[in-house]
Design a protein around this motif. Sequence first.
Motif, PDB file in Angstrom:
ATOM      1  N   LYS A   1       0.181   8.511  10.427  1.00 18.62           N
ATOM      2  CA  LYS A   1       0.269   9.180   9.130  1.00 18.62           C
ATOM      3  C   LYS A   1       1.485   8.734   8.301  1.00 18.62           C
ATOM      4  O   LYS A   1       1.644   9.113   7.153  1.00 18.62           O
ATOM      5  CB  LYS A   1       0.312  10.698   9.327  1.00 18.62           C
ATOM      6  CG  LYS A   1      -1.008  11.259   9.867  1.00 18.62           C
ATOM      7  CD  LYS A   1      -0.950  12.762  10.020  1.00 18.62           C
ATOM      8  CE  LYS A   1      -2.279  13.311  10.553  1.00 18.62           C
ATOM      9  NZ  LYS A   1      -2.228  14.778  10.735  1.00 18.62           N
ATOM     10  N   LYS A   2       2.315   7.911   8.920  1.00 18.02           N
ATOM     11  CA  LYS A   2       3.505   7.423   8.222  1.00 18.02           C
ATOM     12  C   LYS A   2       3.104   6.512   7.071  1.00 18.02           C
ATOM     13  O   LYS A   2       2.173   5.710   7.195  1.00 18.02           O
ATOM     14  CB  LYS A   2       4.386   6.661   9.211  1.00 18.02           C
ATOM     15  CG  LYS A   2       5.782   6.373   8.696  1.00 18.02           C
ATOM     16  CD  LYS A   2       6.656   5.841   9.821  1.00 18.02           C
ATOM     17  CE  LYS A   2       8.090   5.662   9.357  1.00 18.02           C
ATOM     18  NZ  LYS A   2       8.964   5.187  10.450  1.00 18.02           N
ATOM     19  N   LYS A   3       3.792   6.642   5.938  1.00 20.44           N
ATOM     20  CA  LYS A   3       3.499   5.808   4.770  1.00 20.44           C
ATOM     21  C   LYS A   3       3.788   4.347   5.109  1.00 20.44           C
ATOM     22  O   LYS A   3       4.816   4.035   5.724  1.00 20.44           O
ATOM     23  CB  LYS A   3       4.363   6.226   3.576  1.00 20.44           C
ATOM     24  CG  LYS A   3       4.031   7.600   3.015  1.00 20.44           C
ATOM     25  CD  LYS A   3       2.796   7.576   2.151  1.00 20.44           C
ATOM     26  CE  LYS A   3       2.598   8.938   1.490  1.00 20.44           C
ATOM     27  NZ  LYS A   3       1.317   9.056   0.837  1.00 20.44           N
ATOM     28  N   ALA A   4       2.873   3.457   4.700  1.00 17.75           N
ATOM     29  CA  ALA A   4       3.032   2.024   4.981  1.00 17.75           C
ATOM     30  C   ALA A   4       4.340   1.489   4.416  1.00 17.75           C
ATOM     31  O   ALA A   4       5.031   0.685   5.059  1.00 17.75           O
ATOM     32  CB  ALA A   4       1.848   1.266   4.403  1.00 17.75           C
ATOM     33  N   SER A   5       4.693   1.946   3.221  1.00 12.69           N
ATOM     34  CA  SER A   5       5.899   1.456   2.543  1.00 12.69           C
ATOM     35  C   SER A   5       7.183   1.915   3.236  1.00 12.69           C
ATOM     36  O   SER A   5       8.268   1.388   2.972  1.00 12.69           O
ATOM     37  CB  SER A   5       5.901   1.917   1.092  1.00 12.69           C
ATOM     38  OG  SER A   5       5.787   3.333   1.024  1.00 12.69           O
ATOM     39  N   GLU A   6       7.091   2.905   4.140  1.00 16.71           N
ATOM     40  CA  GLU A   6       8.266   3.443   4.821  1.00 16.71           C
ATOM     41  C   GLU A   6       8.495   2.795   6.194  1.00 16.71           C
ATOM     42  O   GLU A   6       9.444   3.144   6.900  1.00 16.71           O
ATOM     43  CB  GLU A   6       8.120   4.957   4.991  1.00 16.71           C
ATOM     44  CG  GLU A   6       8.106   5.718   3.673  1.00 16.71           C
ATOM     45  CD  GLU A   6       7.780   7.199   3.853  1.00 16.71           C
ATOM     46  OE1 GLU A   6       7.582   7.623   5.027  1.00 16.71           O
ATOM     47  OE2 GLU A   6       7.698   7.917   2.842  1.00 16.71           O
TER      48      GLU A   6
ATOM     49  N   GLU B   1       0.829  -1.202   0.000  1.00 17.13           N
ATOM     50  CA  GLU B   1       0.000   0.000   0.000  1.00 17.13           C
ATOM     51  C   GLU B   1       0.867   1.258   0.000  1.00 17.13           C
ATOM     52  O   GLU B   1       1.809   1.376   0.793  1.00 17.13           O
ATOM     53  CB  GLU B   1      -0.915   0.022   1.225  1.00 17.13           C
ATOM     54  CG  GLU B   1      -2.061  -0.976   1.156  1.00 17.13           C
ATOM     55  CD  GLU B   1      -3.133  -0.577   0.178  1.00 17.13           C
ATOM     56  OE1 GLU B   1      -3.405   0.621   0.030  1.00 17.13           O
ATOM     57  OE2 GLU B   1      -3.694  -1.483  -0.475  1.00 17.13           O
ATOM     58  N   GLU B   2       0.549   2.194  -0.876  1.00 19.33           N
ATOM     59  CA  GLU B   2       1.260   3.480  -0.947  1.00 19.33           C
ATOM     60  C   GLU B   2       0.449   4.564  -0.244  1.00 19.33           C
ATOM     61  O   GLU B   2       0.268   5.661  -0.749  1.00 19.33           O
ATOM     62  CB  GLU B   2       1.526   3.857  -2.410  1.00 19.33           C
ATOM     63  CG  GLU B   2       2.599   3.024  -3.087  1.00 19.33           C
ATOM     64  CD  GLU B   2       3.978   3.202  -2.459  1.00 19.33           C
ATOM     65  OE1 GLU B   2       4.272   4.319  -1.975  1.00 19.33           O
ATOM     66  OE2 GLU B   2       4.749   2.223  -2.439  1.00 19.33           O
ATOM     67  N   VAL B   3      -0.109   4.225   0.918  1.00 17.19           N
ATOM     68  CA  VAL B   3      -0.927   5.177   1.694  1.00 17.19           C
ATOM     69  C   VAL B   3      -0.454   5.174   3.138  1.00 17.19           C
ATOM     70  O   VAL B   3       0.449   4.412   3.508  1.00 17.19           O
ATOM     71  CB  VAL B   3      -2.430   4.783   1.635  1.00 17.19           C
ATOM     72  CG1 VAL B   3      -2.975   4.932   0.241  1.00 17.19           C
ATOM     73  CG2 VAL B   3      -2.644   3.366   2.169  1.00 17.19           C
ATOM     74  N   GLU B   4      -1.079   6.030   3.961  1.00 12.78           N
ATOM     75  CA  GLU B   4      -0.749   6.053   5.385  1.00 12.78           C
ATOM     76  C   GLU B   4      -1.016   4.681   5.990  1.00 12.78           C
ATOM     77  O   GLU B   4      -1.942   3.990   5.600  1.00 12.78           O
ATOM     78  CB  GLU B   4      -1.580   7.108   6.125  1.00 12.78           C
ATOM     79  CG  GLU B   4      -1.328   8.531   5.680  1.00 12.78           C
ATOM     80  CD  GLU B   4      -2.301   8.989   4.601  1.00 12.78           C
ATOM     81  OE1 GLU B   4      -2.867   8.097   3.941  1.00 12.78           O
ATOM     82  OE2 GLU B   4      -2.451  10.198   4.417  1.00 12.78           O
ATOM     83  N   VAL B   5      -0.228   4.334   6.996  1.00 10.94           N
ATOM     84  CA  VAL B   5      -0.339   3.011   7.613  1.00 10.94           C
ATOM     85  C   VAL B   5      -1.722   2.777   8.227  1.00 10.94           C
ATOM     86  O   VAL B   5      -2.243   1.664   8.201  1.00 10.94           O
ATOM     87  CB  VAL B   5       0.790   2.793   8.651  1.00 10.94           C
ATOM     88  CG1 VAL B   5       0.717   3.796   9.798  1.00 10.94           C
ATOM     89  CG2 VAL B   5       0.735   1.379   9.199  1.00 10.94           C
TER      90      VAL B   5
ATOM     91  N   ARG C   1      -4.602   3.786   7.129  1.00 12.57           N
ATOM     92  CA  ARG C   1      -5.520   3.410   6.047  1.00 12.57           C
ATOM     93  C   ARG C   1      -5.214   2.018   5.527  1.00 12.57           C
ATOM     94  O   ARG C   1      -6.114   1.252   5.186  1.00 12.57           O
ATOM     95  CB  ARG C   1      -5.448   4.442   4.928  1.00 12.57           C
ATOM     96  CG  ARG C   1      -6.081   5.782   5.302  1.00 12.57           C
ATOM     97  CD  ARG C   1      -5.874   6.842   4.245  1.00 12.57           C
ATOM     98  NE  ARG C   1      -6.528   6.482   2.997  1.00 12.57           N
ATOM     99  CZ  ARG C   1      -6.357   7.143   1.854  1.00 12.57           C
ATOM    100  NH1 ARG C   1      -5.537   8.183   1.813  1.00 12.57           N
ATOM    101  NH2 ARG C   1      -6.990   6.778   0.766  1.00 12.57           N
TER     102      ARG C   1
END
Length: 649
Positions: free
Chosen positions: A200-205, A169-173, A175
Amino acid sequence: MKEEMSSVDIRYVVRELQSLVGSRVDKIYHDGDEIRIKLRTKEGRQDLILQAGKRFHVTTYVKEAPKMPSSFTMLLRKHLSGGFIDAIEQHDFDRIVKIRVGDYTLIGELFRRGNIILVDGENRIVAALRYEEFKDRAIKPKAEYKFPPARENPLDVEWERFKELILEEEVEVVRALARKLNMGGLYAEEILLRAEVDKKKKASELSEEELKLIFETMKALFTEDPKPNIVYKDGNMHDVVPVELKVYENFEKRYFSTFSEALDEYFGKVTLEKAKIEQTKKLEAKKRQLLMTLKKQEELLKGFEEQAKANQEIGDLIYANFTMVERLLDEFRKATERLGWEEFKKRIDEGKKAGNKAALMVKSIDPKEKAVTIELEGKKVRLYLNKSIGENAELYYEKAKKAKHKLEGALKAYEDTKRKLDEIEKLIEEEMKKELAVKRIERRKKKWFEKFRWFVSSEGFLVLAGKDASTNENLIKKHMDENDLYCHADVYGAPHVVIKDGQKAGEKTIFEACQFAVSMSKAWSQGLYSADAYWAYPNQVTKQAPSGEYLGKGAFMVYGKRNWLRGLPLKLAVGVIEHEGENYVVCAPVEAIKAHTDKYIIIRPGSLKKSELVKRIRRILEKWGYKVKEEDIMATLPPGNGDIVEVIG
């Protein structure tokens, strides 16, 4: 404010409702998008509510049943009533519940608009709340029922699969969790708050360590011991949750012993409010109409008052300036006759320029009506040149009179509207006081002796009798002590009767207990007027059967001497007595009831159907000021028909 249950809520409530497995389905009611299943459980009556797209729990808030049951109701009753609940399950981790009753399964879809579907043993649709078709499935008669496409179950998901789902997922964790693991935003936020990961951190990060922490926190949350509570925000109900949530750490809360109770309190209050609104909606609309009418009438009244006053004042003003007005009328009349209206108008304009006093008084000229409007003491007065001064004044008095007449009529209409408004407001007040279409069943915790038939003897001893094989077994094994006495009627299938602390009891109590034993036996339904019974000591009663014989559930052997009482009359009384601080409707031997109340109804075996006998007893008790449910009276009466032979009180 929460409006429907989440997958997590359903998991907790389904786990809790396993206590209802084995309950008998008594009756089913349908109203709108919800059904209510009335159950007979070990603890007594329970009502299970299933509302499409919304909720599923035990309820004490019961709507008045529709007078005409729907076809859906009739189908559900046909296939489910009388059956026993074999299983209550949640489908995967989805917002879907399944209630299995024999060969049928009732499926409640609690997502989006929702639905309630009955399927048979072959998974074919028998009936549904609504029939509809989707891209991947159809809800229609005889079609095979298919669940919506499955989503990932956070309870079953393995670590590697979890990591794969989140990282794609390229969205906030927050979501990513809510969307991929089927848990909703609230619980996704709770997990991240507990794991101390920025939502709010990106899931991919996310790092491997953060992912592992989220995974473990998720597993722990969904297996946490329940702590049901309603969350309040600004004094109003905001949410209802099965566990303590960190996101609501600083909110006011009210805790409950079960999640079902919390759900019922939350959704029940919402239902009551909706019922109140529904009941008064039409009256409120009528009230609004009347208020608008009243406002218009007030404006009319003000207008008529002003018209009457203004015209009366002008009429009076003409007479107050009689000489001057009469002179003006005479001069204007002669001038128009001599010069004509056009020239007259021209001369007036010239006179105004020259400062002529009479000309300056003229405000307008109307040749067609042969009228001149003058200003008199700041008021405009229209004078008709073809009428006398008296006739001109009378025109204004007539206008004032008509305005007063209209005022009187408007005032009557206004008073009538006010009366109607008062009536509507009283009706609204009465509606709010009325018992609502939704009422709450107040269930107190039953005391241990209420599991049995019971009464208090005239000497004050508690006497217990079994209701069926299970309670007969329970009474002798768990509740008969060495200081008690045992009684039994000489009738096949009669209940076991125990006098608590009976070895201190006198002959009156023993007689009443034995009379109770024969009256609560099949001798009553056989229409007998007397039968025999005996009493014995507890150590004479055993489960040990004679050699080669087997004693079934509820059956016991009595060895040794039996103390017989012959020809005991089958006669009982029904009354309301006070015991341990509460009032109970009790059916017992006449002398036992008589010792505790001066109002009672004497009954004997007879021809009146038990249901009709119950109704008549209820009506008599109501006259005495006791509001007793028919089912409570029914539970106390002996098996079979009967007659009322005397009413005392």
